[in-house]
Design a protein around this motif. Structure first.
Motif, PDB file in Angstrom:
ATOM      1  N   SER A  51       2.154  -4.657  -5.468  1.00  0.00           N
ATOM      2  CA  SER A  51       3.344  -4.289  -6.247  1.00  0.00           C
ATOM      3  C   SER A  51       3.014  -4.025  -7.711  1.00  0.00           C
ATOM      4  CB  SER A  51       4.423  -5.366  -6.124  1.00  0.00           C
ATOM      5  OG  SER A  51       3.983  -6.580  -6.697  1.00  0.00           O
ATOM      6  N   SER A  52       1.980  -4.680  -8.252  1.00  0.00           N
ATOM      7  CA  SER A  52       1.616  -4.422  -9.649  1.00  0.00           C
ATOM      8  C   SER A  52       1.022  -3.029  -9.805  1.00  0.00           C
ATOM      9  CB  SER A  52       0.654  -5.483 -10.179  1.00  0.00           C
ATOM     10  OG  SER A  52      -0.612  -5.361  -9.577  1.00  0.00           O
ATOM     11  N   PHE A  53       0.426  -2.507  -8.728  1.00  0.00           N
ATOM     12  CA  PHE A  53      -0.159  -1.172  -8.751  1.00  0.00           C
ATOM     13  C   PHE A  53       0.871  -0.101  -8.405  1.00  0.00           C
ATOM     14  CE2 PHE A  53      -3.012   2.003  -6.420  1.00  0.00           C
ATOM     15  CZ  PHE A  53      -3.433   2.627  -7.578  1.00  0.00           C
ATOM     16  N   THR A  54       1.666  -0.335  -7.393  1.00  0.00           N
ATOM     17  CA  THR A  54       2.596   0.699  -6.927  1.00  0.00           C
ATOM     18  C   THR A  54       3.749   0.939  -7.894  1.00  0.00           C
ATOM     19  OG1 THR A  54       3.749  -0.913  -5.526  1.00  0.00           O
ATOM     20  CG2 THR A  54       2.021   0.425  -4.486  1.00  0.00           C
ATOM     21  N   LYS A  55       3.938   0.086  -8.880  1.00  0.00           N
ATOM     22  CA  LYS A  55       4.969   0.370  -9.884  1.00  0.00           C
ATOM     23  C   LYS A  55       4.572   1.554 -10.770  1.00  0.00           C
ATOM     24  CE  LYS A  55       3.542  -2.834 -13.524  1.00  0.00           C
ATOM     25  NZ  LYS A  55       3.870  -4.036 -14.257  1.00  0.00           N
ATOM     26  N   TYR A  56       3.315   1.999 -10.666  1.00  0.00           N
ATOM     27  CA  TYR A  56       2.844   3.178 -11.399  1.00  0.00           C
ATOM     28  C   TYR A  56       2.987   4.460 -10.588  1.00  0.00           C
ATOM     29  CZ  TYR A  56       0.987  -0.040 -14.818  1.00  0.00           C
ATOM     30  OH  TYR A  56       0.871  -1.012 -15.774  1.00  0.00           O
ATOM     31  N   PHE A  57       3.620   4.368  -9.418  1.00  0.00           N
ATOM     32  CA  PHE A  57       3.858   5.528  -8.561  1.00  0.00           C
ATOM     33  C   PHE A  57       5.328   5.903  -8.641  1.00  0.00           C
ATOM     34  CE2 PHE A  57      -0.053   3.924  -7.036  1.00  0.00           C
ATOM     35  CZ  PHE A  57      -0.685   4.906  -6.298  1.00  0.00           C
ATOM     36  N   ASP A  58       5.611   7.131  -9.040  1.00  0.00           N
ATOM     37  CA  ASP A  58       6.985   7.614  -9.036  1.00  0.00           C
ATOM     38  C   ASP A  58       7.446   7.752  -7.586  1.00  0.00           C
ATOM     39  OD1 ASP A  58       9.208   8.809 -10.734  1.00  0.00           O
ATOM     40  OD2 ASP A  58       8.874  10.414  -9.264  1.00  0.00           O
ATOM     41  N   ASP A  59       8.754   7.636  -7.369  1.00  0.00           N
ATOM     42  CA  ASP A  59       9.288   7.780  -6.006  1.00  0.00           C
ATOM     43  C   ASP A  59       8.993   9.155  -5.417  1.00  0.00           C
ATOM     44  OD1 ASP A  59      10.212   5.175  -5.988  1.00  0.00           O
ATOM     45  OD2 ASP A  59      12.241   5.726  -6.630  1.00  0.00           O
ATOM     46  N   ASN A  68      -7.737  10.615   4.372  1.00  0.00           N
ATOM     47  CA  ASN A  68      -6.563  10.911   5.185  1.00  0.00           C
ATOM     48  C   ASN A  68      -6.544  12.369   5.623  1.00  0.00           C
ATOM     49  OD1 ASN A  68      -5.697   8.274   4.787  1.00  0.00           O
ATOM     50  ND2 ASN A  68      -4.584   8.815   2.943  1.00  0.00           N
ATOM     51  N   GLU A  69      -6.037  12.584   6.818  1.00  0.00           N
ATOM     52  CA  GLU A  69      -5.978  13.945   7.345  1.00  0.00           C
ATOM     53  C   GLU A  69      -4.844  14.761   6.741  1.00  0.00           C
ATOM     54  OE1 GLU A  69      -6.178  14.149  11.586  1.00  0.00           O
ATOM     55  OE2 GLU A  69      -7.874  12.777  11.660  1.00  0.00           O
ATOM     56  N   SER A  70      -3.861  14.077   6.158  1.00  0.00           N
ATOM     57  CA  SER A  70      -2.730  14.778   5.550  1.00  0.00           C
ATOM     58  C   SER A  70      -2.255  14.001   4.333  1.00  0.00           C
ATOM     59  CB  SER A  70      -1.593  14.945   6.567  1.00  0.00           C
ATOM     60  OG  SER A  70      -1.125  13.679   6.971  1.00  0.00           O
ATOM     61  N   PRO A  71      -1.512  14.657   3.440  1.00  0.00           N
ATOM     62  CA  PRO A  71      -0.976  13.963   2.261  1.00  0.00           C
ATOM     63  C   PRO A  71       0.005  12.858   2.662  1.00  0.00           C
ATOM     64  CG  PRO A  71      -0.819  16.351   2.005  1.00  0.00           C
ATOM     65  CD  PRO A  71      -1.185  16.087   3.426  1.00  0.00           C
ATOM     66  N   GLY A  72       0.195  11.912   1.744  1.00  0.00           N
ATOM     67  CA  GLY A  72       1.110  10.812   2.004  1.00  0.00           C
ATOM     68  C   GLY A  72       2.002  10.524   0.809  1.00  0.00           C
ATOM     69  N   ASN A  73       3.088   9.813   1.059  1.00  0.00           N
ATOM     70  CA  ASN A  73       4.043   9.475   0.003  1.00  0.00           C
ATOM     71  C   ASN A  73       3.835   8.036  -0.485  1.00  0.00           C
ATOM     72  OD1 ASN A  73       5.297   7.781   1.896  1.00  0.00           O
ATOM     73  ND2 ASN A  73       6.784   9.331   2.474  1.00  0.00           N
ATOM     74  N   LYS A  74       4.717   7.579  -1.341  1.00  0.00           N
ATOM     75  CA  LYS A  74       4.588   6.244  -1.929  1.00  0.00           C
ATOM     76  C   LYS A  74       4.621   5.161  -0.854  1.00  0.00           C
ATOM     77  CE  LYS A  74       6.555   3.230  -5.470  1.00  0.00           C
ATOM     78  NZ  LYS A  74       7.544   3.112  -6.550  1.00  0.00           N
ATOM     79  N   ASN A  75       5.465   5.301   0.165  1.00  0.00           N
ATOM     80  CA  ASN A  75       5.516   4.302   1.240  1.00  0.00           C
ATOM     81  C   ASN A  75       4.180   4.215   1.976  1.00  0.00           C
ATOM     82  OD1 ASN A  75       8.169   3.580   0.710  1.00  0.00           O
ATOM     83  ND2 ASN A  75       8.993   5.117   2.100  1.00  0.00           N
ATOM     84  N   ASP A  76       3.521   5.352   2.151  1.00  0.00           N
ATOM     85  CA  ASP A  76       2.200   5.356   2.795  1.00  0.00           C
ATOM     86  C   ASP A  76       1.178   4.607   1.946  1.00  0.00           C
ATOM     87  OD1 ASP A  76       3.159   6.927   4.942  1.00  0.00           O
ATOM     88  OD2 ASP A  76       2.782   8.776   3.813  1.00  0.00           O
TER      89      ASP A  76
END
Length: 156
Positions: A51-59, A68-76
């Motif tokens: 959580s300390s890292f993912t707070k730097y990811f915009d939704d 990864n074979e394909s792009p991913g979003n924040k949930n990934d």
């Protein structure tokens, strides 16, 4: 004549690498701000707290790791971090910028990294790679909206 050509080539190489090195060390205030943001989220990522890292990811984040074979979003990203952090922990890392572009509230950064992780049994794993991070400034903070990169495969 051949000796003069070799001296000229040597001097040209020295000047080229000196200019390249001085460029990398003369970032503008905007570029330094972006790089400080990158350093901040790498430090958060090394804390082994997702959580300390993912707070730097915009939704709106959408990125693509070499793994990864394909792009991913924040949930990934959250799923991936939770998985990998159960497998081991970060020991240290080094990041070096290659180029930083800034235009208002948007930026991208190309950089190299080296990191060492340790598995549950204490076995170290060294990795070298490169990333391109695409950033957006929101409420005074640089957030990831995209990225691409990862471990550079060895030629062994």
């Amino acid at each position: 004549m051949e000796k003069i050509n070799k001296m000229f080539l040597g001097l040209a190489l020295v000047l080229f690498f000196t200019a390249l090195n001085s460029y990398a060390q003369s970032w503008s205030a905007e570029q330094k701000s972006v790089w400080a943001g990158v350093e901040e989220y790498w430090a958060a990522g090394a804390s082994n707290d997702p959580s300390s890292f993912t707070k730097y990811f915009d939704d709106s984040y959408f990125g693509w790791s070499y793994d990864n074979e394909s792009p991913g979003n924040k949930n990934d990203v959250v799923k991936s971090l939770n998985y990998w952090l159960r497998k081991g922990k970060n020991q240290y890392y080094i990041i070096k910028p290659a180029s930083i572009w800034v235009n208002g509230d948007f930026a991208y950064v190309h950089y190299y990294y080296t990191q060492v992780t340790e598995d549950k049994e204490g076995k170290p794993n060294s990795e070298k790679g490169r990333w391109t991070d695409i950033l957006m400034k929101k409420n005074g903070k640089w957030l990831l909206v995209g990225d691409h990169g990862g471990k550079i495969k060895s030629e062994d």
